[in-house]
Write an enzyme that holds these catalytic residues in place. Structure first.
Site, PDB file in Angstrom:
ATOM      1  N   CYS A 170       4.984   2.578  -5.153  1.00 51.43           N
ATOM      2  CA  CYS A 170       4.253   2.498  -3.877  1.00 51.43           C
ATOM      3  C   CYS A 170       4.425   1.140  -3.194  1.00 51.43           C
ATOM      4  O   CYS A 170       4.218   0.095  -3.823  1.00 51.43           O
ATOM      5  CB  CYS A 170       2.777   2.774  -4.160  1.00 51.43           C
ATOM      6  SG  CYS A 170       1.716   2.551  -2.727  1.00 51.43           S
ATOM      7  N   CYS A 176       3.838   8.627   3.050  1.00 47.10           N
ATOM      8  CA  CYS A 176       3.018   8.323   1.880  1.00 47.10           C
ATOM      9  C   CYS A 176       3.577   7.135   1.128  1.00 47.10           C
ATOM     10  O   CYS A 176       4.757   7.134   0.771  1.00 47.10           O
ATOM     11  CB  CYS A 176       3.046   9.480   0.885  1.00 47.10           C
ATOM     12  SG  CYS A 176       2.028  10.825   1.340  1.00 47.10           S
ATOM     13  N   GLU A 214      -2.621  -0.208   8.691  1.00 47.29           N
ATOM     14  CA  GLU A 214      -1.846   0.866   9.297  1.00 47.29           C
ATOM     15  C   GLU A 214      -2.560   2.202   9.133  1.00 47.29           C
ATOM     16  O   GLU A 214      -3.232   2.440   8.135  1.00 47.29           O
ATOM     17  CB  GLU A 214      -0.470   0.940   8.639  1.00 47.29           C
ATOM     18  CG  GLU A 214       0.372  -0.270   9.020  1.00 47.29           C
ATOM     19  CD  GLU A 214       1.783  -0.183   8.488  1.00 47.29           C
ATOM     20  OE1 GLU A 214       2.690  -0.571   9.217  1.00 47.29           O
ATOM     21  OE2 GLU A 214       1.983   0.266   7.355  1.00 47.29           O
ATOM     22  N   CYS A 238       0.727   0.825  -8.422  1.00 48.62           N
ATOM     23  CA  CYS A 238       1.646   1.911  -8.816  1.00 48.62           C
ATOM     24  C   CYS A 238       3.092   1.482  -8.539  1.00 48.62           C
ATOM     25  O   CYS A 238       3.377   0.900  -7.490  1.00 48.62           O
ATOM     26  CB  CYS A 238       1.305   3.191  -8.067  1.00 48.62           C
ATOM     27  SG  CYS A 238      -0.394   3.710  -8.368  1.00 48.62           S
ATOM     28  N   CYS A 274      -3.519  -3.173  -2.180  1.00 51.52           N
ATOM     29  CA  CYS A 274      -4.126  -2.337  -3.223  1.00 51.52           C
ATOM     30  C   CYS A 274      -3.920  -3.011  -4.571  1.00 51.52           C
ATOM     31  O   CYS A 274      -2.846  -3.549  -4.847  1.00 51.52           O
ATOM     32  CB  CYS A 274      -3.494  -0.952  -3.237  1.00 51.52           C
ATOM     33  SG  CYS A 274      -4.243   0.151  -4.446  1.00 51.52           S
ATOM     34  N   CYS A 312      -4.207   9.819   8.859  1.00 53.19           N
ATOM     35  CA  CYS A 312      -4.216   9.204   7.534  1.00 53.19           C
ATOM     36  C   CYS A 312      -4.787   7.796   7.684  1.00 53.19           C
ATOM     37  O   CYS A 312      -4.210   6.961   8.382  1.00 53.19           O
ATOM     38  CB  CYS A 312      -2.774   9.161   7.018  1.00 53.19           C
ATOM     39  SG  CYS A 312      -2.605   8.376   5.422  1.00 53.19           S
TER      40      CYS A 312
HETATM   41  N1  SAH Z   1      -4.725   5.096  -3.484  1.00 56.49           N
HETATM   42  C1  SAH Z   1      -4.885   6.472  -3.262  1.00 56.49           C
HETATM   43  C2  SAH Z   1      -4.628   6.873  -1.827  1.00 56.49           C
HETATM   44  C3  SAH Z   1      -3.491   6.208  -1.132  1.00 56.49           C
HETATM   45  S1  SAH Z   1      -1.872   6.542  -1.781  1.00 56.49           S
HETATM   46  C4  SAH Z   1      -4.006   7.284  -4.194  1.00 56.49           C
HETATM   47  O1  SAH Z   1      -3.173   6.702  -4.867  1.00 56.49           O
HETATM   48  O2  SAH Z   1      -4.222   8.491  -4.265  1.00 56.49           O
HETATM   49  C5  SAH Z   1      -1.626   8.166  -1.120  1.00 56.49           C
HETATM   50  C6  SAH Z   1      -0.503   8.966  -1.761  1.00 56.49           C
HETATM   51  O3  SAH Z   1       0.772   8.374  -1.514  1.00 56.49           O
HETATM   52  C7  SAH Z   1      -0.612   9.085  -3.286  1.00 56.49           C
HETATM   53  O4  SAH Z   1      -0.675  10.444  -3.660  1.00 56.49           O
HETATM   54  C8  SAH Z   1       0.674   8.472  -3.785  1.00 56.49           C
HETATM   55  O5  SAH Z   1       1.125   9.132  -4.948  1.00 56.49           O
HETATM   56  C9  SAH Z   1       1.615   8.674  -2.615  1.00 56.49           C
HETATM   57  N2  SAH Z   1       2.748   7.753  -2.622  1.00 56.49           N
HETATM   58  C10 SAH Z   1       2.740   6.421  -2.869  1.00 56.49           C
HETATM   59  N3  SAH Z   1       4.000   5.926  -2.818  1.00 56.49           N
HETATM   60  C11 SAH Z   1       4.823   6.966  -2.541  1.00 56.49           C
HETATM   61  C12 SAH Z   1       6.237   7.088  -2.347  1.00 56.49           C
HETATM   62  N4  SAH Z   1       7.056   6.043  -2.442  1.00 56.49           N
HETATM   63  N5  SAH Z   1       6.725   8.328  -2.071  1.00 56.49           N
HETATM   64  C13 SAH Z   1       5.904   9.408  -1.964  1.00 56.49           C
HETATM   65  N6  SAH Z   1       4.564   9.344  -2.120  1.00 56.49           N
HETATM   66  C14 SAH Z   1       4.028   8.141  -2.405  1.00 56.49           C
HETATM   67 FE1  SF4 Z   2      -2.734   1.931  -4.537  1.00 56.23          FE
HETATM   68 FE2  SF4 Z   2      -0.393   2.952  -3.760  1.00 56.23          FE
HETATM   69 FE3  SF4 Z   2      -1.275   3.431  -6.212  1.00 56.23          FE
HETATM   70 FE4  SF4 Z   2      -2.506   4.607  -4.115  1.00 56.23          FE
HETATM   71  S1  SF4 Z   2      -0.407   4.942  -4.785  1.00 56.23           S
HETATM   72  S2  SF4 Z   2      -3.463   3.562  -5.871  1.00 56.23           S
HETATM   73  S3  SF4 Z   2      -2.283   2.935  -2.580  1.00 56.23           S
HETATM   74  S4  SF4 Z   2      -0.738   1.391  -5.384  1.00 56.23           S
END
Ligand code: SAH
Ligand code: SF4
Length: 350
Positions: free
Chosen positions: A119, A336, A92, A116, A112, A105
Site C-alpha cells: 500500500c 485503492c 485525498e 501494509c 497510516c 472514498c
Molecule cells: N486501512 C483500511 C482502509 C483503507 S485501505 C484497510 O486497510 O482496509 C483500502 C483498501 O485498499 C484495502 O482493502 C487495501 O487492501 C486496498 N489496497 C491497498 N493497497 C492496494 C494496492 N496496491 N492495490 C490494490 N488494493 C490496495
Molecule cells: Fe493502512 Fe494501507 Fe494497510 Fe489500509 S491497506 S491499513 S491504508 S497501510
C-alpha cells in the site's frame, strides 16, 4: 480566537445561540439547519433567506473550515480524485460515478501506521488523525463537485481512502453518525461501508456502535503470508480476527465484505483459496477480489487473468459470491492503496 466549526454544533446548541444570544425567532433555527444539512451549503453568505446581520453574526462565531482544493484530476473512467488542503496537511478523496450511484472514498487519517507492504499510503507513515468534521468536509466538497460536474449528488461513502478508520475510531464513528442521522445528512446506513485492516476489538465495538457496513481487508488466510502483507496480523492474527468477525455477526445481521487483494504468485494458489474458504466457514460474507494496483513493493505484480479466474471459480464452486473489483481511477493514482499526498505543498507541510 479560533472559530468553532459549525459542523460541530448540535441543534439545541444552535437554537440556544440563535434564540437566547442573538434574539432570533425560532424559525431561524430551521432555516439555518436546512441550509447546512439539506441544501449543504458551505458558506454563510449563501444563506439567502437570512437577514444580513444574522449571516454576519454566524460567520463571526463559526466556520465551515472547508479545505482548499489543491488539485483535481479526472480519470478515463469518470472518477475524480481531489487533493484537499487542511491545516494539518493534505488529504485525498475520490469520487466514483457508477450507473446507479455515486460513491465517495474518504480518508480518515493522513498516512497510516499499519504499514501494509502493498500500500502506498503506508510509505508515508502515520502523520495525523482527521477529526470528524474533516471527514465530513471531504463529503461536502466532493458533493459540490459531483453535483456541478457530474450533475449527481454523492449517494454512497466508503471509508477506504488514506488511513485505518479503526485507529481513529471515535472520529470515524461521529462522522458516520452525522452522515446517516435523519437530523443531519440523512444518507442510508446501507450506503456506507467502513473498511478495516482488522483491528479486532473495534470490529466487535463497531457491531454495537454503528449500523453501517463493515469491510475487512484480508490479504491472505495463511498467517505467515498475512503477516508479510499486513503487519497488523502480528497483533491480531487470523484466529483472533475470525473470533471478532463471529462476534460481530452475533450482533449485526449484515453481510461482511471481505476484500482479498490478489498478488501474482503470492496469494492466488489453490492452497491460498482453500485456506480462504476454510477461514470463511460460519461467516456470512461476500468476497471482493481486488487485483493489485501499482504498488510500492517492486516484487509484487498484478495477478494474471488465469489466476483471477481460477481463484474466483473455486470460491463460486463453494457458493461464495466473489466479484472481481477492478479499481477505479488507477490511471490518475486514485485507486485503492494508491492514495498518498505527493503534492509539493504537502511535502513542505509535513
Ligand atoms: N486501512 C483500511 C482502509 C483503507 S485501505 C484497510 O486497510 O482496509 C483500502 C483498501 O485498499 C484495502 O482493502 C487495501 O487492501 C486496498 N489496497 C491497498 N493497497 C492496494 C494496492 N496496491 N492495490 C490494490 N488494493 C490496495
Ligand atoms: Fe493502512 Fe494501507 Fe494497510 Fe489500509 S491497506 S491499513 S491504508 S497501510
Amino acid at each position: 480566537m479560533t472559530l468553532r466549526s459549525i459542523l460541530d454544533i448540535n441543534r439545541s446548541e444552535l437554537e440556544d445561540i440563535l434564540v437566547n444570544t442573538l434574539s432570533c425567532k425560532k424559525f431561524r433555527v430551521d432555516q439555518v439547519w436546512e441550509w447546512i444539512y439539506t441544501k449543504r451549503v458551505v458558506d454563510f453568505s449563501q444563506m439567502k433567506n437570512l437577514p444580513k446581520n444574522l449571516r454576519f453574526e454566524l460567520s463571526s462565531r463559526f466556520s465551515f473550515y472547508i479545505p482548499g482544493i489543491l488539485d483535481q484530476k479526472q480519470s478515463k473512467d469518470g472518477s475524480i480524485k481531489l487533493l484537499l488542503e487542511y491545516d494539518i496537511g493534505c488529504v485525498e478523496c475520490v469520487i466514483m460515478p457508477f450507473e446507479d450511484r455515486v460513491s465517495l472514498c474518504v480518508s480518515t487519517q493522513i498516512g497510516c501506521a499499519v504499514g501494509c507492504s502493498f500500500c502506498y499510503t503506508a510509505t508515508m507513515g502515520f502523520k495525523h488523525n482527521l477529526d470528524y468534521t474533516q471527514i465530513l468536509t471531504q463529503f461536502l466538497v466532493a458533493n459540490r463537485i459531483s453535483e456541478t460536474q457530474l450533475k449527481r449528488p454523492i449517494t454512497h461513502v466508503v471509508y477506504m481512502g488514506m488511513g485505518e478508520p479503526f485507529l481513529n475510531y471515535s472520529n470515524t464513528l461521529k462522522s458516520l453518525e452525522k452522515l446517516t442521522s435523519s437530523e443531519y445528512y440523512n444518507l442510508s446506513v446501507r450506503s456506507i461501508t467502513v473498511s478495516t485492516s482488522g483491528i479486532c476489538d473495534k470490529i466487535v465495538s463497531f457491531a454495537k456502535d454503528s449500523k453501517c457496513g463493515l469491510a475487512i481487508s484480508l490479504g491472505s488466510a495463511v498467517d505467515e503470508k498475512r503477516t508479510k502483507l499486513m503487519p497488523i496480523n502480528k497483533n491480531y492474527g487470523l484466529k483472533r480476527l475470525k473470533e471478532a468477525l463471529l462476534q460481530y455477526q452475533k450482533i449485526s445481521s449484515k453481510l461482511i465484505t471481505v476484500e482479498y487483494i490478489l498478488i501474482h504468485n503470492l496469494n492466488t494458489s489453490l492452497q491460498d483459496v482453500k485456506a480462504l474458504v476454510k477461514f470463511l466457514t460460519y461467516l456470512r460474507v461476500k468476497v471482493n477480489l481486488i487485483p493489485l494496483n501499482a504498488s510500492p513493493n517492486d516484487s509484487y505484480f498484478p495477478p494474471l487473468e488465469e489466476e483471477i479466474l481460477n481463484f474466483r471459480e473455486y470460491l463460486v464452486s463453494k457458493r461464495i459470491p466473489a466479484p472481481v473489483r477492478y479499481s477505479r481511477a488507477s490511471d490518475i493514482y486514485g485507486a485503492c492503496g494508491q492514495l498518498r499526498t505527493l503534492n509539493e505543498s504537502n511535502n513542505k507541510k509535513n
